[in-house]
Motif scaffolding. Sequence first.
Motif, PDB file in Angstrom:
ATOM      1  N   GLU A  34     -40.016  54.084   4.748  1.00 52.64           N
ATOM      2  CA  GLU A  34     -41.265  53.755   4.059  1.00 52.64           C
ATOM      3  C   GLU A  34     -41.750  55.035   3.409  1.00 52.64           C
ATOM      4  N   PHE A  62     -44.883  46.739   7.485  1.00 46.86           N
ATOM      5  CA  PHE A  62     -43.542  46.716   6.880  1.00 46.86           C
ATOM      6  C   PHE A  62     -42.593  45.841   7.700  1.00 46.86           C
ATOM      7  N   PRO A 115     -41.203  50.239   0.757  1.00 47.13           N
ATOM      8  CA  PRO A 115     -40.063  50.085   1.666  1.00 47.13           C
ATOM      9  C   PRO A 115     -38.733  50.317   0.952  1.00 47.13           C
ATOM     10  N   GLY A 173     -44.577  59.172   4.755  1.00 47.97           N
ATOM     11  CA  GLY A 173     -43.812  57.982   5.126  1.00 47.97           C
ATOM     12  C   GLY A 173     -43.075  58.204   6.425  1.00 47.97           C
TER      13      GLY A 173
END
Length: 431
Positions: free
Chosen positions: A362, A215, A367, A349
Amino acid sequence: MKRVVIVGGGYTAIETYRQLLAEIRAQRVKVTIVAALPVHVFHGWTGEVLSGLLSTHSTFSSLQSIFSHAELRVGRVIKVLSGSKQIQILNHTGIQQLSYDELVLASGATDKGSMIPGANEYSFLLRSPEDIQALKNKILENIQKASETNDLVLRHHYLQTLIIGGGFAGVEMAAAIQELARKAMKNYPQLQGCQTEISILHRGEDILPELQNHFPSLVKKAKYYLENLNIRYLCHTKVTQIYKDGVKLENQWVQGSIILCTVGTVPNVLPIDMKVYQEKYPTRETLQIEHDDDIWCGGDVAQVIHYKNKLPCPSNALWAMKQGQHIGKNITRKLYGKSLLPFRYRGLGQAASLGIGRGIMELYGIPITGFLAWILRILFFLYFMPLKRNAVRVVLEFFSTFITGRFLVPVWSSRFPENHTISTVLDTISS
């Protein structure tokens, strides 16, 4: 009646206990909790407490209220005797022996910052609410001192803060400190135009290593937020020594009047019989430790391998909760002679707050940034708080703070006795 002993008062312990509640009420299982403190501390609100959005007691939950159908013993486990199926507890009465049929090790972790020379003497660590309050006191004290001097060099020194570690904790604390300082400095006309200088010192290639590979857009957004807050980050900087007025790197000196260590944690592993563990307990996919079917493990002290990527599972509250739930289910299955199930959890996440309305998240690989990430993080934390009445109090406190302003009053440690300060705070709250 089976005797289940759970070591620890964190999320693994809480969720194991909740999975066993039906068996406890049916008197098929007796659960004993052994914890170092009589409270659960919710670390998710550390940034909010430091920045003055929430008060310190918002992070406390009474373990006796959480484990209302279990026996609670406050003490420190010093040894596990698996041959005789006993543990040794050190508490105010001395050393006690406690027998078990099933043992759950979930004793958490301690701050890793103390491994850096000088950290214990000259830096702040995030070990406890007292540490966070002491850091907040120091920030407010330095702002007061800066307002009282006309020496610009000295004033600049008072407003310098160094944060060691550029992971989630370091980034969140940097943003929280800057928000606290900016709000507090508005009360000092002589400091108008001045800014606090906050530097994140990170050993790795880039900040937020947890997000770098998959990410990078979230790392980029976090950097954007930090730069807007006038927070700089220095990578490839290994701190070798901490002093009162700064830190020594491998090839330079960085000055700072406040130093905060956020460089991770060390698991609180206990010796089992004659074996002393240096790292986490090797754990089977059923969450039993290797070579012992009656000892289970979860949370910070467990080396649990993810069933898909074959890498160690993250050590955070959500994974600790899921492991606790699985341990409770498997203990119940073992009680009825059923086959044990392997631990299978994909993950939800991760998220960070960088001030009001600024967040990165996340969620199932998606995202999310900005206000949506910030508010989702708060909602998730409220949902996962161990006592719902405390979650309601947090919501009310948030609304109150937005109306009346932040908690900018220092709470001096001299108000509390040297020992048992958390218990004293809880007594004050309950009265």
